[in-house]
Design a protein around this motif. Structure first.
Motif, PDB file in Angstrom:
ATOM      1  N   ILE A   5      10.125 -21.366   2.474  1.00 46.79           N
ATOM      2  CA  ILE A   5       9.634 -20.052   2.876  1.00 46.79           C
ATOM      3  C   ILE A   5      10.729 -19.360   3.680  1.00 46.79           C
ATOM      4  O   ILE A   5      11.287 -19.928   4.612  1.00 46.79           O
ATOM      5  N   ASP A   6      11.003 -18.111   3.313  1.00 47.87           N
ATOM      6  CA  ASP A   6      12.081 -17.371   3.971  1.00 47.87           C
ATOM      7  C   ASP A   6      11.522 -16.622   5.186  1.00 47.87           C
ATOM      8  O   ASP A   6      10.742 -15.685   5.049  1.00 47.87           O
ATOM      9  N   HIS A   7      11.907 -17.065   6.377  1.00 48.67           N
ATOM     10  CA  HIS A   7      11.479 -16.406   7.602  1.00 48.67           C
ATOM     11  C   HIS A   7      12.624 -15.597   8.215  1.00 48.67           C
ATOM     12  O   HIS A   7      12.576 -15.247   9.387  1.00 48.67           O
ATOM     13  N   GLU A   8      13.645 -15.316   7.425  1.00 49.08           N
ATOM     14  CA  GLU A   8      14.849 -14.709   7.974  1.00 49.08           C
ATOM     15  C   GLU A   8      14.877 -13.188   7.827  1.00 49.08           C
ATOM     16  O   GLU A   8      15.927 -12.575   7.923  1.00 49.08           O
ATOM     17  N   TYR A   9      13.726 -12.562   7.578  1.00 47.44           N
ATOM     18  CA  TYR A   9      13.671 -11.106   7.524  1.00 47.44           C
ATOM     19  C   TYR A   9      12.358 -10.636   8.134  1.00 47.44           C
ATOM     20  O   TYR A   9      11.369 -11.369   8.182  1.00 47.44           O
ATOM     21  N   ASP A  10      12.383  -9.398   8.622  1.00 50.20           N
ATOM     22  CA  ASP A  10      11.187  -8.818   9.239  1.00 50.20           C
ATOM     23  C   ASP A  10      10.309  -8.114   8.218  1.00 50.20           C
ATOM     24  O   ASP A  10       9.083  -8.104   8.353  1.00 50.20           O
ATOM     25  N   TYR A  11      10.939  -7.490   7.222  1.00 52.28           N
ATOM     26  CA  TYR A  11      10.182  -6.751   6.215  1.00 52.28           C
ATOM     27  C   TYR A  11      10.768  -7.014   4.826  1.00 52.28           C
ATOM     28  O   TYR A  11      11.980  -7.141   4.674  1.00 52.28           O
ATOM     29  N   LEU A  12       9.885  -7.054   3.822  1.00 50.38           N
ATOM     30  CA  LEU A  12      10.298  -7.151   2.422  1.00 50.38           C
ATOM     31  C   LEU A  12       9.797  -5.890   1.719  1.00 50.38           C
ATOM     32  O   LEU A  12       8.594  -5.637   1.676  1.00 50.38           O
ATOM     33  N   PHE A  13      10.722  -5.084   1.198  1.00 51.07           N
ATOM     34  CA  PHE A  13      10.368  -3.820   0.560  1.00 51.07           C
ATOM     35  C   PHE A  13      10.747  -3.860  -0.923  1.00 51.07           C
ATOM     36  O   PHE A  13      11.891  -4.144  -1.269  1.00 51.07           O
ATOM     37  N   LYS A  14       9.791  -3.536  -1.775  1.00 49.39           N
ATOM     38  CA  LYS A  14      10.043  -3.473  -3.220  1.00 49.39           C
ATOM     39  C   LYS A  14      10.421  -2.039  -3.603  1.00 49.39           C
ATOM     40  O   LYS A  14       9.703  -1.089  -3.311  1.00 49.39           O
ATOM     41  N   ILE A  15      11.566  -1.912  -4.268  1.00 47.25           N
ATOM     42  CA  ILE A  15      12.041  -0.611  -4.753  1.00 47.25           C
ATOM     43  C   ILE A  15      12.204  -0.704  -6.270  1.00 47.25           C
ATOM     44  O   ILE A  15      12.736  -1.696  -6.783  1.00 47.25           O
ATOM     45  N   VAL A  16      11.743   0.325  -6.986  1.00 43.05           N
ATOM     46  CA  VAL A  16      11.890   0.335  -8.445  1.00 43.05           C
ATOM     47  C   VAL A  16      12.940   1.355  -8.858  1.00 43.05           C
ATOM     48  O   VAL A  16      13.085   2.414  -8.240  1.00 43.05           O
ATOM     49  N   LEU A  17      13.670   1.013  -9.909  1.00 46.88           N
ATOM     50  CA  LEU A  17      14.635   1.921 -10.528  1.00 46.88           C
ATOM     51  C   LEU A  17      14.000   2.483 -11.792  1.00 46.88           C
ATOM     52  O   LEU A  17      13.530   1.718 -12.644  1.00 46.88           O
ATOM     53  N   LEU A  89      14.068   4.782  -6.894  1.00 42.68           N
ATOM     54  CA  LEU A  89      15.295   5.539  -7.150  1.00 42.68           C
ATOM     55  C   LEU A  89      15.176   6.084  -8.567  1.00 42.68           C
ATOM     56  O   LEU A  89      15.158   5.327  -9.537  1.00 42.68           O
ATOM     57  N   LEU A  90      15.050   7.405  -8.671  1.00 40.24           N
ATOM     58  CA  LEU A  90      14.862   8.079  -9.955  1.00 40.24           C
ATOM     59  C   LEU A  90      16.226   8.595 -10.416  1.00 40.24           C
ATOM     60  O   LEU A  90      16.793   9.509  -9.817  1.00 40.24           O
ATOM     61  N   VAL A  91      16.751   7.989 -11.474  1.00 39.81           N
ATOM     62  CA  VAL A  91      18.153   8.186 -11.850  1.00 39.81           C
ATOM     63  C   VAL A  91      18.291   9.011 -13.133  1.00 39.81           C
ATOM     64  O   VAL A  91      17.567   8.804 -14.101  1.00 39.81           O
ATOM     65  N   TYR A  92      19.261   9.933 -13.115  1.00 40.54           N
ATOM     66  CA  TYR A  92      19.661  10.641 -14.334  1.00 40.54           C
ATOM     67  C   TYR A  92      21.178  10.593 -14.430  1.00 40.54           C
ATOM     68  O   TYR A  92      21.875  10.248 -13.465  1.00 40.54           O
ATOM     69  N   ASP A  93      21.697  10.921 -15.595  1.00 38.27           N
ATOM     70  CA  ASP A  93      23.139  10.919 -15.859  1.00 38.27           C
ATOM     71  C   ASP A  93      23.631  12.367 -15.787  1.00 38.27           C
ATOM     72  O   ASP A  93      23.145  13.227 -16.534  1.00 38.27           O
ATOM     73  N   ILE A  94      24.574  12.659 -14.899  1.00 40.67           N
ATOM     74  CA  ILE A  94      25.033  14.048 -14.723  1.00 40.67           C
ATOM     75  C   ILE A  94      25.725  14.597 -15.971  1.00 40.67           C
ATOM     76  O   ILE A  94      25.904  15.805 -16.098  1.00 40.67           O
ATOM     77  N   THR A  95      26.081  13.709 -16.920  1.00 42.63           N
ATOM     78  CA  THR A  95      26.756  14.164 -18.143  1.00 42.63           C
ATOM     79  C   THR A  95      25.785  14.355 -19.307  1.00 42.63           C
ATOM     80  O   THR A  95      26.202  14.791 -20.384  1.00 42.63           O
ATOM     81  N   LYS A  96      24.507  14.051 -19.085  1.00 45.76           N
ATOM     82  CA  LYS A  96      23.509  14.164 -20.165  1.00 45.76           C
ATOM     83  C   LYS A  96      22.321  14.981 -19.670  1.00 45.76           C
ATOM     84  O   LYS A  96      21.474  14.477 -18.937  1.00 45.76           O
ATOM     85  N   LYS A  97      22.234  16.237 -20.104  1.00 41.84           N
ATOM     86  CA  LYS A  97      21.197  17.149 -19.639  1.00 41.84           C
ATOM     87  C   LYS A  97      19.788  16.638 -19.935  1.00 41.84           C
ATOM     88  O   LYS A  97      18.867  16.850 -19.138  1.00 41.84           O
ATOM     89  N   GLN A  98      19.624  15.967 -21.064  1.00 46.31           N
ATOM     90  CA  GLN A  98      18.294  15.486 -21.437  1.00 46.31           C
ATOM     91  C   GLN A  98      17.733  14.502 -20.414  1.00 46.31           C
ATOM     92  O   GLN A  98      16.531  14.499 -20.146  1.00 46.31           O
ATOM     93  N   THR A  99      18.609  13.684 -19.845  1.00 48.16           N
ATOM     94  CA  THR A  99      18.131  12.698 -18.858  1.00 48.16           C
ATOM     95  C   THR A  99      17.629  13.394 -17.596  1.00 48.16           C
ATOM     96  O   THR A  99      16.740  12.879 -16.913  1.00 48.16           O
ATOM     97  N   ILE A 120      10.650   8.452  -2.571  1.00 48.23           N
ATOM     98  CA  ILE A 120      11.395   8.682  -3.821  1.00 48.23           C
ATOM     99  C   ILE A 120      12.717   9.382  -3.540  1.00 48.23           C
ATOM    100  O   ILE A 120      12.768  10.361  -2.800  1.00 48.23           O
ATOM    101  N   MET A 121      13.783   8.870  -4.167  1.00 45.32           N
ATOM    102  CA  MET A 121      15.080   9.555  -4.110  1.00 45.32           C
ATOM    103  C   MET A 121      15.540   9.869  -5.529  1.00 45.32           C
ATOM    104  O   MET A 121      15.454   9.022  -6.427  1.00 45.32           O
ATOM    105  N   LEU A 122      16.014  11.083  -5.727  1.00 39.49           N
ATOM    106  CA  LEU A 122      16.611  11.498  -6.993  1.00 39.49           C
ATOM    107  C   LEU A 122      18.106  11.224  -6.919  1.00 39.49           C
ATOM    108  O   LEU A 122      18.768  11.613  -5.952  1.00 39.49           O
TER     109      LEU A 122
END
Length: 219
Positions: A5-17, A89-99, A120-122
């Protein structure tokens, strides 16, 4: 050690891409967690995640970052992917307008499946290809302001703003969590002090020597 069991952190945060296939999500993940970049990276099958631990405001935060791993090509992302996520983290490609045009669809999906308080970060990725830019900086900023999102442009190849993007999300998550904890403590404190019940105290031991005086009434 296995199963430790990992007790070496105060918080565990799940982030999705999230974002269209090919925008560089996997390389953002590998750059942040392992400081690696692979030009020949290919979409993998299944869900992939990696972790990184860092210090924020005196606390040890463990970030668990999930990558769609190619599922977005088939719109096969399920609610399980978003479950428990406190950041995205909501990601798009600056070279592809559709994304960039598809950002609104991703936002709808995110808001349908994720917690309403998710941070949320763009992110406009691939600034190393600025000579091929198809999405203007002002357009992205305007969208971010309209949707109340944080915003940065990044380059996983050159490691530009990658750490800053994740650290910004994690800092905001920590502040949200801290506010919730503080509010819960205030509620707990206010519920401890219960006002006494108002009434009249009757002493049943007034009679001498413990005797009870009875009074009979007759017609």
């Amino acid at each position: 050690m296995a199963h430790r069991i990992d007790h070496e952190y105060d918080y565990l945060f799940k982030i999705v891409l999230i974002g269209d296939s090919g925008v560089g999500k996997s390389n953002l993940l590998s750059r942040f967690t392992r400081n690696e970049f692979c030009l020949e990276s290919k979409s993998t099958i299944g869900v992939e995640f990696a972790t990184r631990t860092l210090q924020l405001e005196g606390k040890t935060i463990k970030a668990q970052i999930w990558d769609t791993a190619g599922q977005e090509r088939y719109r096969a992302i399920t609610s399980a992917y978003y479950r428990g996520a406190v950041g995205a983290l909501l990601v798009y490609d600056i070279t592809k307008k559709q994304t960039f045009d598809n950002i609104q669809r991703w936002l709808r999906e995110l808001r349908d499946h994720a917690d309403s308080n998710i941070v949320i970060m763009l992110a406009g990725n691939k600034t190393d290809l600025t000579h091929l830019r198809a999405v203007q900086l002002d357009d992205a900023r305007s969208l971010a302001e309209m949707e109340v999102l944080s915003f940065l442009e990044t380059s996983a190849l050159e490691a530009t703003n990658v750490d800053k993007a994740f650290e910004t999300i994690l800092t905001e998550i920590y502040r949200v969590v801290s506010k919730k904890a503080l509010a819960a403590q205030e509620i707990a404190r206010s519920s401890v002090t219960v006002p006494p019940i108002q009434g009249t105290t009757i002493n049943v031991a007034d009679s001498p020597a413990g005797k009870t005086n009875w009074t009979c009434c007759s017609n």
